[in-house]
Design a protein around this motif. Structure first.
Motif, PDB file in Angstrom:
ATOM      1  N   LEU A  97       5.596  12.556   3.050  1.00 24.18           N
ATOM      2  CA  LEU A  97       5.206  13.582   3.002  1.00 24.18           C
ATOM      3  C   LEU A  97       4.253  14.047   2.455  1.00 24.18           C
ATOM      4  O   LEU A  97       3.408  15.111   2.652  1.00 24.18           O
ATOM      5  CB  LEU A  97       6.603  14.123   1.989  1.00 24.18           C
ATOM      6  CG  LEU A  97       8.073  14.053   2.890  1.00 24.18           C
ATOM      7  CD1 LEU A  97       9.062  14.700   1.701  1.00 24.18           C
ATOM      8  CD2 LEU A  97       7.956  14.981   4.083  1.00 24.18           C
ATOM      9  N   VAL A  98       3.752  13.203   1.323  1.00 23.28           N
ATOM     10  CA  VAL A  98       2.476  13.417   0.300  1.00 23.28           C
ATOM     11  C   VAL A  98       1.630  12.353   0.559  1.00 23.28           C
ATOM     12  O   VAL A  98       2.187  11.114   0.445  1.00 23.28           O
ATOM     13  CB  VAL A  98       2.710  13.655  -1.027  1.00 23.28           C
ATOM     14  CG1 VAL A  98       1.385  14.012  -1.642  1.00 23.28           C
ATOM     15  CG2 VAL A  98       3.609  15.210  -1.078  1.00 23.28           C
ATOM     16  N   GLY A  99       0.279  12.589   1.064  1.00 21.96           N
ATOM     17  CA  GLY A  99      -0.609  11.405   1.123  1.00 21.96           C
ATOM     18  C   GLY A  99      -2.084  11.851   1.708  1.00 21.96           C
ATOM     19  O   GLY A  99      -2.112  13.110   2.046  1.00 21.96           O
ATOM     20  N   GLY A 116       9.048   2.904  -8.128  1.00 26.24           N
ATOM     21  CA  GLY A 116       8.457   4.450  -7.945  1.00 26.24           C
ATOM     22  C   GLY A 116       8.258   4.453  -6.487  1.00 26.24           C
ATOM     23  O   GLY A 116       8.510   5.406  -5.757  1.00 26.24           O
ATOM     24  N   TRP A 117       7.437   3.439  -5.887  1.00 23.81           N
ATOM     25  CA  TRP A 117       6.992   3.340  -4.564  1.00 23.81           C
ATOM     26  C   TRP A 117       8.166   3.401  -3.745  1.00 23.81           C
ATOM     27  O   TRP A 117       8.429   3.964  -2.562  1.00 23.81           O
ATOM     28  CB  TRP A 117       6.055   2.096  -4.165  1.00 23.81           C
ATOM     29  CG  TRP A 117       5.437   2.440  -2.959  1.00 23.81           C
ATOM     30  CD1 TRP A 117       5.427   1.748  -1.706  1.00 23.81           C
ATOM     31  CD2 TRP A 117       4.158   3.387  -2.857  1.00 23.81           C
ATOM     32  NE1 TRP A 117       4.431   2.203  -0.954  1.00 23.81           N
ATOM     33  CE2 TRP A 117       3.674   3.197  -1.543  1.00 23.81           C
ATOM     34  CE3 TRP A 117       3.562   4.394  -3.794  1.00 23.81           C
ATOM     35  CZ2 TRP A 117       2.551   3.914  -1.188  1.00 23.81           C
ATOM     36  CZ3 TRP A 117       2.496   4.759  -3.389  1.00 23.81           C
ATOM     37  CH2 TRP A 117       2.044   4.768  -1.970  1.00 23.81           C
ATOM     38  N   LEU A 118       9.150   2.771  -4.100  1.00 24.58           N
ATOM     39  CA  LEU A 118      10.470   2.498  -3.166  1.00 24.58           C
ATOM     40  C   LEU A 118      11.416   3.955  -3.047  1.00 24.58           C
ATOM     41  O   LEU A 118      11.905   4.352  -2.135  1.00 24.58           O
ATOM     42  CB  LEU A 118      11.613   1.272  -3.573  1.00 24.58           C
ATOM     43  CG  LEU A 118      10.954   0.049  -3.472  1.00 24.58           C
ATOM     44  CD1 LEU A 118      11.979  -1.059  -4.251  1.00 24.58           C
ATOM     45  CD2 LEU A 118      10.627  -0.248  -2.288  1.00 24.58           C
ATOM     46  N   VAL A 119      11.179   4.759  -4.563  1.00 22.95           N
ATOM     47  CA  VAL A 119      11.981   5.840  -4.419  1.00 22.95           C
ATOM     48  C   VAL A 119      10.953   6.970  -3.534  1.00 22.95           C
ATOM     49  O   VAL A 119      11.693   7.730  -2.929  1.00 22.95           O
ATOM     50  CB  VAL A 119      11.971   6.435  -5.866  1.00 22.95           C
ATOM     51  CG1 VAL A 119      12.324   7.993  -5.968  1.00 22.95           C
ATOM     52  CG2 VAL A 119      12.915   5.558  -6.550  1.00 22.95           C
ATOM     53  N   LYS A 120       9.800   6.779  -3.448  1.00 23.69           N
ATOM     54  CA  LYS A 120       8.830   7.656  -2.588  1.00 23.69           C
ATOM     55  C   LYS A 120       9.425   7.442  -1.288  1.00 23.69           C
ATOM     56  O   LYS A 120       9.465   8.355  -0.561  1.00 23.69           O
ATOM     57  CB  LYS A 120       7.505   7.273  -2.753  1.00 23.69           C
ATOM     58  CG  LYS A 120       6.514   8.146  -1.961  1.00 23.69           C
ATOM     59  CD  LYS A 120       5.087   7.701  -1.924  1.00 23.69           C
ATOM     60  CE  LYS A 120       4.090   8.308  -1.251  1.00 23.69           C
ATOM     61  NZ  LYS A 120       3.899   9.929  -1.447  1.00 23.69           N
ATOM     62  N   ASN A 121       9.375   6.197  -0.714  1.00 28.98           N
ATOM     63  CA  ASN A 121       9.822   5.844   0.685  1.00 28.98           C
ATOM     64  C   ASN A 121      11.446   6.419   1.067  1.00 28.98           C
ATOM     65  O   ASN A 121      11.595   7.099   1.897  1.00 28.98           O
ATOM     66  CB  ASN A 121       9.665   4.329   0.867  1.00 28.98           C
ATOM     67  CG  ASN A 121       8.412   3.916   0.755  1.00 28.98           C
ATOM     68  OD1 ASN A 121       7.637   4.474   0.943  1.00 28.98           O
ATOM     69  ND2 ASN A 121       8.257   2.384   0.583  1.00 28.98           N
ATOM     70  N   LEU A 122      12.145   6.166   0.272  1.00 26.55           N
ATOM     71  CA  LEU A 122      13.537   6.905   0.442  1.00 26.55           C
ATOM     72  C   LEU A 122      13.430   8.291   0.157  1.00 26.55           C
ATOM     73  O   LEU A 122      13.948   8.937   1.282  1.00 26.55           O
ATOM     74  CB  LEU A 122      14.601   6.149  -0.711  1.00 26.55           C
ATOM     75  CG  LEU A 122      15.869   6.932  -0.775  1.00 26.55           C
ATOM     76  CD1 LEU A 122      16.706   6.325   0.587  1.00 26.55           C
ATOM     77  CD2 LEU A 122      16.727   6.206  -1.830  1.00 26.55           C
ATOM     78  N   PRO A 150      -0.689   8.153   5.297  1.00 26.34           N
ATOM     79  CA  PRO A 150      -1.140   9.108   5.595  1.00 26.34           C
ATOM     80  C   PRO A 150       0.059  10.460   5.217  1.00 26.34           C
ATOM     81  O   PRO A 150       1.163   9.967   5.463  1.00 26.34           O
ATOM     82  CB  PRO A 150      -1.768   9.523   6.887  1.00 26.34           C
ATOM     83  CG  PRO A 150      -1.094   8.285   7.568  1.00 26.34           C
ATOM     84  CD  PRO A 150      -0.940   7.094   6.797  1.00 26.34           C
ATOM     85  N   GLY A 151      -0.252  11.563   5.040  1.00 24.94           N
ATOM     86  CA  GLY A 151       0.829  12.480   4.677  1.00 24.94           C
ATOM     87  C   GLY A 151       0.822  13.679   5.370  1.00 24.94           C
ATOM     88  O   GLY A 151      -0.176  14.036   6.043  1.00 24.94           O
ATOM     89  N   MET A 152       1.898  14.489   5.442  1.00 27.39           N
ATOM     90  CA  MET A 152       1.922  15.805   5.980  1.00 27.39           C
ATOM     91  C   MET A 152       1.076  16.697   5.288  1.00 27.39           C
ATOM     92  O   MET A 152       0.500  17.804   5.739  1.00 27.39           O
ATOM     93  CB  MET A 152       3.290  16.288   6.225  1.00 27.39           C
ATOM     94  CG  MET A 152       4.250  15.543   7.240  1.00 27.39           C
ATOM     95  SD  MET A 152       5.745  16.363   7.342  1.00 27.39           S
ATOM     96  CE  MET A 152       5.261  17.661   8.041  1.00 27.39           C
ATOM     97  N   SER A 204       1.555   9.239  -8.307  1.00 21.88           N
ATOM     98  CA  SER A 204       2.936   9.373  -8.995  1.00 21.88           C
ATOM     99  C   SER A 204       3.938  10.282  -8.422  1.00 21.88           C
ATOM    100  O   SER A 204       3.605  11.142  -7.649  1.00 21.88           O
ATOM    101  CB  SER A 204       2.819   9.623 -10.662  1.00 21.88           C
ATOM    102  OG  SER A 204       2.420  11.081 -10.529  1.00 21.88           O
ATOM    103  N   LEU A 205       5.217  10.209  -8.591  1.00 22.64           N
ATOM    104  CA  LEU A 205       6.184  10.849  -7.957  1.00 22.64           C
ATOM    105  C   LEU A 205       6.274  12.180  -8.626  1.00 22.64           C
ATOM    106  O   LEU A 205       6.154  13.029  -7.732  1.00 22.64           O
ATOM    107  CB  LEU A 205       7.615  10.288  -8.360  1.00 22.64           C
ATOM    108  CG  LEU A 205       8.125   9.311  -7.621  1.00 22.64           C
ATOM    109  CD1 LEU A 205       9.445   8.533  -8.244  1.00 22.64           C
ATOM    110  CD2 LEU A 205       8.318   9.281  -5.862  1.00 22.64           C
TER     111      LEU A 205
END
Length: 528
Positions: A450-452, A332-338, A475-477, A506-507
């Motif tokens: 994007l989110v954080g 899930g974390w890899l998908v978030k980065n991608l 950190p996120g936008m 979570s995603l």
């Protein structure tokens, strides 16, 4: 604070019912129907309730949902029939259940809509526990749609019917989207009613020590849309701990809980923290509430931990609350980065004309650099230079020292609603959050997401204790703080929201925050 010095009774004992009170007692969102209890004081069963609550909002709301779901499925059938006619005109063949429009209309406009309603009902899509808040209602609608597709496919296979996959897909997708849309609109109407009129809300009695009850009060009142209104606190440790303390709702002690619920017109009892520490006490309270229609909820001492991380693990009849570790790695974390990198790259390409227009507007408003670069603290405490459009005059940093005493926020940030260092075009950029768009460069480079959590300046002190935990993620936008009030929040509240995001990431949660960000930006809430 209101004191109640009535006779002391055991909180789990059912009060003696006065036979002279036979008329209904009406409250805002429900009414009590009182009946004579059995001689032994034990409820007969769920069908013969002695004191029954009749909801004034749930039944009409459920009826409205049933009607909307029916109209949505009929609309999906109409869309599919239109698709079918066009396909027949081009290919001249039957696409659904046997030959003839009469049989198609029977299945499309009678069998299928009724089947949708039955499956939605059996999947708990009308259960009042899931209506009005959270994603569980929508998950159950999606689950019901999968069941409908499986049932139709199985029926077609069993009857060897000539079934078009395109038509089934059209009906299923259209019905699902229309149902979700209508339920989202109905939820917004319910939220507006709860915020402005108090209708459709649950009135709660908080049971526990005063600190525990006040903590739960703060948590449930953060979101009026949740429809949880604490109306009283029942202390389990007496008035001594509450004397001299201002409380937002009346405080009682030494009262029978059920009689207090009737007196204040509540329909929910929330047991807070250690109130049920005595073995068997919570079980006996649940027995007392059988047949009354009063909901019993338990607020454990696990604040700011989301449901997906909490599981019940029963061992030899003892329900253990298992709390999983936060998921900060894995697929899930890899998908978030991608997703961050791809979205940032495409976003920069799409909005490049807007970025150029903003850059020209800044140069025309105040001579100087277009971008403002400041060192911020990122993942694992690493520093980076954030990209932002400049919204202040070039001497803003020098002028800040003269404005420190006018700071309108607490904590590590400096904020003023009418900051004289901001030029007019910069104020417009801040109001629309367009000054944050260059941070897509930081996202593309992997320095931000994007989110954080919100990125904080590196020169505002050490990040120790609870605050340091927010550095476990990039950190996120945008983030939970931005969709919950932005600059209007206190420092402690902002930190609490950031830590909540870190612990419950979570995603799906990221996508929800991105969606909520659109509404917050359009409303310009807390932007200055």
């Amino acid at each position: 604070m209101r004191e109640d010095v009535g006779g002391v009774t055991t909180s789990l004992h059912r009060p003696t019912t006065d036979s002279s009170r036979s008329r209904p007692v009406r409250y805002d969102s429900f009414e009590w129907q009182e009946q004579q209890p059995p001689s032994n004081g034990v409820p007969r069963n769920a069908w013969g309730r002695q004191s029954r609550r009749r909801s004034r909002w749930h039944r009409p709301y459920t009826f409205a949902l049933v009607l909307l779901d029916l109209l949505s499925t009929l609309g999906a059938s109409w869309i599919a029939s239109t698709f079918l006619e066009k396909s027949r005109a081009g290919l001249n063949q039957s696409w659904l259940f046997l030959e003839g429009p009469e049989l198609f209309n029977f299945f499309a406009y009678i069998v299928l809509p009724l089947g949708w309603l039955v499956i939605l009902w059996t999947n708990g899509s009308y259960d009042r526990r899931y209506l009005g808040l959270g994603s569980e209602e929508f998950k159950r609608v999606v689950r019901a749609s999968v069941t409908v597709v499986a049932a139709v496919s199985l029926l077609a296979f069993a009857t060897k019917a000539d079934l078009s996959r395109g038509t089934v897909a059209t009906v299923s997708v259209s019905a699902l989207l229309l149902i979700l849309l209508c339920r989202a609109l109905a939820r917004q109407v319910l939220h507006v009613a709860r915020r402005h009129t108090g209708h459709g809300a649950h009135r709660m009695v908080l049971v526990g020590t005063l600190p525990e009850a006040l903590e739960v009060y703060t948590a449930v009142t953060r979101s009026p849309a949740a429809g949880l209104i604490p109306v009283a606190i029942h202390l389990t440790d007496g008035f001594a701990a509450a004397r001299g303390i201002e409380t937002p709702v009346p405080v009682y002690a030494g009262r029978d809980v059920l009689s207090l619920v009737r007196e204040v017109g509540a329909d929910t009892i929330a047991v807070c923290g250690s109130a049920s520490s005595e073995p068997g006490e919570l079980r006996r309270l649940a027995w007392q509430l059988e047949g009354t229609g009063v909901d019993l909820v338990v607020a454990p001492q696990l604040t700011d931990i989301a449901g997906p991380r909490v599981h019940i693990r029963p061992i030899e009849g003892l329900p253990l609350l298992h709390v999983e570790e936060p998921t900060l790695s894995g697929p899930g974390w890899l998908v978030k980065n991608l997703m961050d990198r791809v979205a940032a790259g495409l976003g920069l390409l799409v909005i490049s004309p807007i970025l150029l227009f903003i850059a020209l507007g800044i140069r025309m408003s105040d001579p100087g650099p277009v971008f403002f670069r400041q060192t911020r603290v990122g993942h694992d405490g690493r520093t980076f230079r954030v990209w932002k459009f400049r919204t202040m005059y070039v001497d803003a940093e020098e002028r800040k020292a003269t404005l420190d005493e006018l700071n309108e926020t607490d904590g590590m940030l400096f904020k003023m609603k009418q900051d004289p260092r901001i030029f007019s075009f910069g104020a417009k950029l801040r109001a629309t959050s367009m000054d944050e768009l260059p941070q897509l460069i930081n996202v593309l480079k992997g320095e931000m997401s994007l989110v954080g959590p919100r990125p904080l300046p590196a020169d505002d002190g050490d990040y120790l204790g609870d605050v340091r935990r927010r550095l476990l993620v990039r950190p996120g936008m945008t983030g939970l703080w931005q969709v919950s009030g932005r600059s209007d929040l206190s420092w402690d509240e902002a930190v609490r929201l950031d830590l909540y995001y870190v612990d419950n990431w979570s995603l799906t949660y990221d996508l929800s925050i991105l969606w909520r960000t659109i509404g917050v930006v359009l409303k310009r809430k807390g932007a200055y």
